[in-house]
Design a protein around this motif. Sequence first.
Motif, short mmCIF file in Angstrom:
data_model
loop_
_atom_site.label_atom_id
_atom_site.label_comp_id
_atom_site.label_asym_id
_atom_site.label_seq_id
_atom_site.Cartn_x
_atom_site.Cartn_y
_atom_site.Cartn_z
N GLU A 167 -39.69 -4.07 -81.65
CA GLU A 167 -38.82 -2.75 -82.71
C GLU A 167 -40.41 -1.94 -82.40
N LYS A 191 -32.55 -11.97 -87.35
CA LYS A 191 -33.87 -11.74 -86.41
C LYS A 191 -34.42 -10.92 -87.36
N HIS A 192 -33.61 -10.12 -87.99
CA HIS A 192 -34.67 -9.00 -88.83
C HIS A 192 -34.58 -9.45 -90.52
N HIS A 231 -28.49 -10.13 -85.88
CA HIS A 231 -28.86 -8.68 -85.96
C HIS A 231 -30.03 -9.13 -87.01
N ASP A 251 -30.08 -4.45 -79.91
CA ASP A 251 -31.25 -4.37 -80.53
C ASP A 251 -32.72 -4.25 -79.43
N HIS A 252 -33.44 -3.86 -79.84
CA HIS A 252 -34.80 -3.51 -79.61
C HIS A 252 -35.56 -5.28 -80.17
N GLU A 261 -30.18 0.33 -86.46
CA GLU A 261 -29.41 0.12 -84.80
C GLU A 261 -27.54 0.36 -85.23
ZN LIG Z 1 -32.67 -4.99 -84.21
#
Ligand SMILES: [Zn+2]
Length: 114
Positions: free
Chosen positions: A68, A93-94, A90, A64-65, A112
């Motif tokens: 972003e 988070k998003h 993940h 993951d970044h 991703e």
């Molecule tokens: Zn991500």
Amino acid sequence: MAEYKTKEQKRKFYDSQHWKQLRVKVKQRDNYECQECKRKGRVTIDTNEYSESAKRKKIMLVVDHIKEIEDHPALAFDEDNLQTLCVNCHNKKHGRYVDYSLWQKSTKWNDEWW
Ligand SMILES: [Zn+2]
Ligand SMILES: [Zn+2]
């Protein structure tokens, strides 16, 4: 400066050799553990990386970044901006929900993921 605003630009990024090498490196660095779970004292590893029998658990990891790439294109290849997360963390988070059983069968591209 490269931009990653459109789906096409992002696809190009995630398809790139550079990214593919980098995400392997980051997962190795993170010992194939979800860093978010780790912060909570749990260990979630990518069982797919190991044995055939463990595959049943289907715990998948993504790289993951943290920031972003859409908003921070300069950090796209910055290892300090990358972390290994399990799909659950993940998605949290998003803020999205994905049906993994469907994803397994589909070839649909998901940023991703690979
Ligand atoms: Zn991500
Ligand atoms: Zn996790």
